[in-house]
Scaffold this motif. Structure first.
Motif, PDB file in Angstrom:
ATOM      1  N   SER B   8       0.866  -1.167   0.000  1.00 18.65           N
ATOM      2  CA  SER B   8       0.000   0.000   0.000  1.00 18.65           C
ATOM      3  C   SER B   8       0.900   1.212   0.000  1.00 18.65           C
ATOM      4  CB  SER B   8      -0.905  -0.020   1.234  1.00 18.65           C
ATOM      5  OG  SER B   8      -1.922   0.933   1.061  1.00 18.65           O
ATOM      6  N   SER B   9       0.798   2.001  -1.062  1.00 17.36           N
ATOM      7  CA  SER B   9       1.776   3.080  -1.209  1.00 17.36           C
ATOM      8  C   SER B   9       1.259   4.147  -2.150  1.00 17.36           C
ATOM      9  CB  SER B   9       3.076   2.481  -1.764  1.00 17.36           C
ATOM     10  OG  SER B   9       3.795   3.409  -2.539  1.00 17.36           O
ATOM     11  N   ILE B  10       1.835   5.343  -2.019  1.00 15.89           N
ATOM     12  CA  ILE B  10       1.563   6.380  -3.008  1.00 15.89           C
ATOM     13  C   ILE B  10       2.187   5.941  -4.332  1.00 15.89           C
ATOM     14  CG2 ILE B  10       3.636   7.775  -2.476  1.00 15.89           C
ATOM     15  CD1 ILE B  10       1.354  10.167  -2.746  1.00 15.89           C
ATOM     16  N   LEU B  58       6.150  14.799  -2.537  1.00 12.26           N
ATOM     17  CA  LEU B  58       4.867  14.084  -2.400  1.00 12.26           C
ATOM     18  C   LEU B  58       5.065  12.576  -2.618  1.00 12.26           C
ATOM     19  CD1 LEU B  58       1.691  14.092  -2.244  1.00 12.26           C
ATOM     20  CD2 LEU B  58       1.707  14.467  -4.724  1.00 12.26           C
ATOM     21  N   TYR B  59       5.979  12.230  -3.535  1.00 14.07           N
ATOM     22  CA  TYR B  59       6.127  10.816  -3.911  1.00 14.07           C
ATOM     23  C   TYR B  59       7.246  10.101  -3.149  1.00 14.07           C
ATOM     24  CZ  TYR B  59       3.325  12.627  -7.744  1.00 14.07           C
ATOM     25  OH  TYR B  59       2.356  13.245  -8.488  1.00 14.07           O
ATOM     26  N   LYS B 118      -6.522   2.453 -20.996  1.00 17.69           N
ATOM     27  CA  LYS B 118      -7.597   3.213 -20.333  1.00 17.69           C
ATOM     28  C   LYS B 118      -7.393   3.203 -18.810  1.00 17.69           C
ATOM     29  CE  LYS B 118     -12.543   3.524 -20.224  1.00 17.69           C
ATOM     30  NZ  LYS B 118     -13.702   2.656 -20.100  1.00 17.69           N
ATOM     31  N   GLU B 119      -7.072   2.025 -18.302  1.00 19.94           N
ATOM     32  CA  GLU B 119      -6.821   1.918 -16.853  1.00 19.94           C
ATOM     33  C   GLU B 119      -5.596   2.741 -16.448  1.00 19.94           C
ATOM     34  OE1 GLU B 119      -8.546  -2.643 -16.204  1.00 19.94           O
ATOM     35  OE2 GLU B 119      -6.526  -2.351 -17.001  1.00 19.94           O
ATOM     36  N   ILE B 120      -4.572   2.671 -17.281  1.00 20.32           N
ATOM     37  CA  ILE B 120      -3.357   3.455 -17.007  1.00 20.32           C
ATOM     38  C   ILE B 120      -3.690   4.942 -16.976  1.00 20.32           C
ATOM     39  CG2 ILE B 120      -1.099   4.144 -17.947  1.00 20.32           C
ATOM     40  CD1 ILE B 120      -0.905   1.357 -16.850  1.00 20.32           C
ATOM     41  N   ASN B 121      -4.472   5.391 -17.971  1.00 21.44           N
ATOM     42  CA  ASN B 121      -4.824   6.812 -18.035  1.00 21.44           C
ATOM     43  C   ASN B 121      -5.541   7.271 -16.765  1.00 21.44           C
ATOM     44  OD1 ASN B 121      -3.695   6.884 -20.552  1.00 21.44           O
ATOM     45  ND2 ASN B 121      -5.651   6.881 -21.675  1.00 21.44           N
ATOM     46  N   THR B 122      -6.472   6.437 -16.289  1.00 20.28           N
ATOM     47  CA  THR B 122      -7.206   6.775 -15.061  1.00 20.28           C
ATOM     48  C   THR B 122      -6.239   6.908 -13.886  1.00 20.28           C
ATOM     49  OG1 THR B 122      -9.061   5.473 -15.878  1.00 20.28           O
ATOM     50  CG2 THR B 122      -9.074   6.005 -13.526  1.00 20.28           C
ATOM     51  N   LEU B 123      -5.377   5.901 -13.737  1.00 21.22           N
ATOM     52  CA  LEU B 123      -4.438   5.926 -12.618  1.00 21.22           C
ATOM     53  C   LEU B 123      -3.441   7.082 -12.758  1.00 21.22           C
ATOM     54  CD1 LEU B 123      -3.612   2.103 -12.189  1.00 21.22           C
ATOM     55  CD2 LEU B 123      -5.342   3.462 -11.004  1.00 21.22           C
ATOM     56  N   MET B 124      -3.029   7.355 -14.001  1.00 22.23           N
ATOM     57  CA  MET B 124      -2.054   8.431 -14.227  1.00 22.23           C
ATOM     58  C   MET B 124      -2.651   9.786 -13.843  1.00 22.23           C
ATOM     59  SD  MET B 124       1.124   8.738 -15.183  1.00 22.23           S
ATOM     60  CE  MET B 124       1.667   7.349 -16.177  1.00 22.23           C
ATOM     61  N   ASN B 125      -3.882  10.026 -14.293  1.00 16.22           N
ATOM     62  CA  ASN B 125      -4.531  11.302 -13.959  1.00 16.22           C
ATOM     63  C   ASN B 125      -4.629  11.502 -12.455  1.00 16.22           C
ATOM     64  OD1 ASN B 125      -4.880  12.168 -16.544  1.00 16.22           O
ATOM     65  ND2 ASN B 125      -6.896  11.189 -16.782  1.00 16.22           N
ATOM     66  N   LEU B 126      -5.045  10.448 -11.756  1.00 12.82           N
ATOM     67  CA  LEU B 126      -5.208  10.559 -10.302  1.00 12.82           C
ATOM     68  C   LEU B 126      -3.862  10.716  -9.598  1.00 12.82           C
ATOM     69  CD1 LEU B 126      -7.955   7.824  -9.793  1.00 12.82           C
ATOM     70  CD2 LEU B 126      -8.234  10.298  -9.413  1.00 12.82           C
ATOM     71  N   SER B 127      -2.873   9.970 -10.066  1.00 11.93           N
ATOM     72  CA  SER B 127      -1.584  10.027  -9.352  1.00 11.93           C
ATOM     73  C   SER B 127      -0.834  11.317  -9.656  1.00 11.93           C
ATOM     74  CB  SER B 127      -0.732   8.803  -9.667  1.00 11.93           C
ATOM     75  OG  SER B 127      -0.511   8.697 -11.039  1.00 11.93           O
ATOM     76  N   GLU B 128      -1.168  11.967 -10.769  1.00  8.77           N
ATOM     77  CA  GLU B 128      -0.540  13.265 -11.070  1.00  8.77           C
ATOM     78  C   GLU B 128      -1.310  14.427 -10.449  1.00  8.77           C
ATOM     79  OE1 GLU B 128      -0.020  13.323 -15.400  1.00  8.77           O
ATOM     80  OE2 GLU B 128       2.140  13.003 -15.089  1.00  8.77           O
ATOM     81  N   LYS B 130      -2.995  16.790  -7.392  1.00 11.70           N
ATOM     82  CA  LYS B 130      -2.284  17.495  -6.324  1.00 11.70           C
ATOM     83  C   LYS B 130      -1.961  16.608  -5.118  1.00 11.70           C
ATOM     84  CE  LYS B 130      -2.374  22.135  -4.433  1.00 11.70           C
ATOM     85  NZ  LYS B 130      -3.239  23.221  -4.004  1.00 11.70           N
ATOM     86  N   SER B 131      -2.922  15.793  -4.754  1.00 10.34           N
ATOM     87  CA  SER B 131      -2.714  15.005  -3.534  1.00 10.34           C
ATOM     88  C   SER B 131      -2.173  13.605  -3.819  1.00 10.34           C
ATOM     89  CB  SER B 131      -4.026  14.900  -2.752  1.00 10.34           C
ATOM     90  OG  SER B 131      -5.028  14.409  -3.614  1.00 10.34           O
TER      91      SER B 131
END
Lengths: 466, 200
Positions: B8-10, B58-59, B118-128, B130-131
């Motif tokens: 479990s990690s950022i 942050l990371y 598509k899954e990568i794009n979702t995760l990329m948007n969220l991980s990039e 602010k939080s």
């Protein structure tokens, strides 16, 4: 009996253990070893009190970080000295033959295997180096491995491997005069992309491939990894057999005849199944030059630097934008107007005798441009000697090239042969990645003939007009 | 090799395609003969840019790296994986991986997870964002989870690799148990196959 591809035939012949849910355990016929990716593998053997199972199926040499200048002078790099000494110590301890730097058979690991006749059709060959695919030119199954796998092969002479998919790349018809193996493989990578071969073994077929010499075939197979495929191969034929005959470690006498009988069975059966088939019209292939920072970013010599805005794929566009910035090039510029200040003729891709002969013909009687520094690094001590016997060294020296000792040299710049920031190099090597030949250095991949032509002109030019 | 179970990690987002191993571990660090200590050299050149993602506090301590297609292309240098391992990365997620890099990861004990674009794009948007994005990855169940964003993704993994990773087993010992089969195979090889014995 099912119809098999060439790669499947070799694969099946090497399966030690097959079981559902497990990768096949493959026997390894030949393990090539060099100083950079092996120290931690030998250390792992020592820690676990393991032996090298078959030292007689291993051959080691020193190529990646060795200086290519006068070797009677001290090596200036203490880390390089230590790494080289470590290989000497390890090969001695584990009884593995080593071609050391004062042995005239020393050279780039992918040059000496074929040269010594160790590389033969139908073998499985591994090395801790991605360009091991080179050996597929002989109709063998050859792939690069990491250091953990090097340790695994040292200990067990085998490797657990999931069977890859099969791809056929058919170069239909004949290439135009002046087109080399390098141009063919750059055209292939341009078409299928740097990830087009992921998960596949590529078999190259077609007249344009069959008409290549062994050196040309090695150039094609060598850069298979730049298309993402781990192995590339070409069915052996008379050209292969003629090359191998009388090589020091090739079979002799009756054994040669028996080997030949087997080698003649090594082809893809009619109606065998490839997962992917690509066809390229040989006549469309021009001399290629890379403009970017991966080997698929290339154009014909008549071309212009592309405009990233015209690229629809968002990642390809972003990659192109970053590449142009790094390479300091503008869209719309004719590649022939791009000036260079370095030329490197060498590497496991293009450092064999035929490469040097071809380049020397271009420079014969001419001088390199004032702004250019150029080096020729033969692939092995034996290539160097042969070239010197033919007077090729003098042709290069008279034109203003430096004539060096054998090694990987400026292909990856682990030794003192590196580009300075901002320098632009016409290079016969295989990777134009950012910083590959030196931090901030700019690499354009070309054939030996095109590199020679660029050295004379001081900018890229169509070698066919010289 | 350490075992890998629940992480479990950022997520460290590296939003680039075709990241080659020359970038992950530049050649000047390949002269070391040690197996450890490669972390400080990972992405050496790119890290000189203060805006490079690895420099973003942050990371810090991220154990999951998210990248784009053809991650780890080029050189077979396992030093690239050792560098990632040394900065704490245990899992790499991308739309595709270079074969040798993927295989090296499995040997070292890192897991490569392939997801669709598509899954990568979702995760990329969220991980990039602010939080950032925290993901929980369970190898046993082959699941990637974040409840806040209703992320529940199943991933594929080779059964044998999963077994080895979960138990922290390197495969040399496993292969050595097949010594009899290897000996048997060796006794049937062609006599004309080459040997380096006579080279010196």
């Amino acid at each position: 009996m099912t119809n098999k591809t060439l790669a499947q035939k070799i694969w099946d012949k090497h399966v030690i253990h097959k079981e559902d849910g497990l990768p096949d355990l493959l026997y390894v016929d030949l393990h090539l070893i060099h100083e950079v990716t092996s120290p931690q593998a030998f250390e792992g053997l020592r820690i676990n009190n393991r032996k090298v199972r078959r030292p007689d199926l291993c051959i080691a040499t020193i190529d990646h970080n060795v200086p290519t200048t006068d070797r009677t002078l001290p090596n200036p790099d203490p880390l390089s000295i230590k790494q080289i000494d470590t290989l000497r110590k390890n090969t001695k301890e584990f009884n593995i033959p080593l071609l050391d730097i004062f042995d005239n058979r020393q050279g780039i690991v992918h040059v000496i295997g074929p040269e010594q006749g160790l590389t033969q059709p139908g073998l499985t060959i591994v090395c801790g180096d991605s360009h091991t695919s080179t050996h597929g030119a002989f109709g063998s199954l050859a792939f690069g491995i990491g250091t953990s796998e090097v340790e695994h092969v040292l200990a067990t002479q085998s490797l657990p491997s999931p069977m890859p998919k099969m791809m056929q790349i058919n170069i239909k018809g004949n290439v135009k005069p002046g087109i080399t193996g390098k141009d063919i493989i750059l055209a292939i990578i341009n078409k299928i992309g740097v990830d087009g071969g992921i998960g596949h073994i590529i078999e190259y077929t077609g007249d344009a491939i069959k008409n290549l010499s062994m050196e040309g075939r090695m150039t094609v197979c060598n850069m298979t990894i730049e298309a993402g495929a781990r192995a590339g191969l070409i069915a052996p034929d008379q050209v292969t057999f003629d090359y191998l005959k009388n090589k020091p470690l090739a079979p002799k006498g009756e054994e040669w005849e028996r080997a030949l009988t087997y080698w003649n069975t090594l082809y893809s059966d009619e109606n065998c199944k490839f997962d992917t088939i690509i066809e390229i019209d040989a006549a469309t292939i021009e001399p290629f030059i890379t403009w970017g920072t991966n080997p698929a970013q290339s154009i014909p010599v008549s071309g212009i630097i592309p405009d990233p805005d015209q690229i629809s794929d968002p990642f390809a566009k972003e990659t192109a934008q970053r590449a142009l910035k790094y390479m300091e090039l503008s869209p719309g510029t004719k590649i022939q107007e791009v000036k260079i200040n370095k030329v490197f003729i060498g590497s496991c891709t293009n450092s064999r005798i035929e490469d040097l002969r071809a380049a020397s013909k271009i420079v014969n009687g001419k001088n390199i441009a004032d702004n250019v520094h150029a080096i020729v690094v033969p692939g092995s001590g034996l290539v160097k000697k042969q070239a010197e016997d033919e007077g090729i060294d003098q042709v290069f020296i008279n034109a203003g090239f430096e004539w060096r000792e054998a090694g990987c040299s400026m292909c990856l710049g682990m030794n003192p042969d590196i580009l300075k920031p901002g320098e632009r190099c016409a290079s016969t090597s295989n990777r134009n990645f950012e910083g590959r030949q030196g931090q901030g250095g700019r690499t354009h991949l070309v054939s030996p003939e095109m590199a020679a032509a660029a050295a004379i002109a001081g900018h890229f030019t169509d070698v066919r007009n010289m | 090799m350490n075992s890998l179970k629940n992480i479990s990690s950022i997520v460290l987002p590296l939003n680039r395609a075709d990241v080659d191993t020359d970038q992950i571990m530049p050649k000047q660090y390949l002269k070391r003969i040690e197996r450890t200590g490669y972390g400080p050299f990972a992405f050496d050149e790119w890290r000189k840019n203060p805006n490079f993602v690895l420099n973003n506090p942050l990371y810090k301590n991220a154990q999951i790296l998210l990248a784009q297609r053809n991650f780890g292309s080029g050189s077979s240098r396992e030093h690239a994986v050792w560098g990632l391992e040394d900065i704490g990365i245990k899992i790499v997620i991308a739309p595709s991986f270079a074969d040798i890099f993927n295989s090296n990861c499995g040997k070292v004990g890192l897991l490569c997870i392939q997801l669709n674009q598509k899954e990568i794009n979702t995760l990329m948007n969220l991980s990039e964002s602010k939080s950032g994005l925290i993901l929980s990855i369970n190898l046993e169940d082959q699941k990637i989870i974040n409840e806040e964003y209703s992320i529940n993704i199943n991933f594929e993994v080779d059964n044998f690799l999963k077994y080895r990773l979960l138990n922290g087993l390197d495969d040399i010992g496993i292969t050595m148990q097949r010594d009899e089969a290897i000996q048997d195979f060796e006794s049937k090889r062609f006599n004309f196959y080459p040997s380096s014995k006579t080279i010196i």
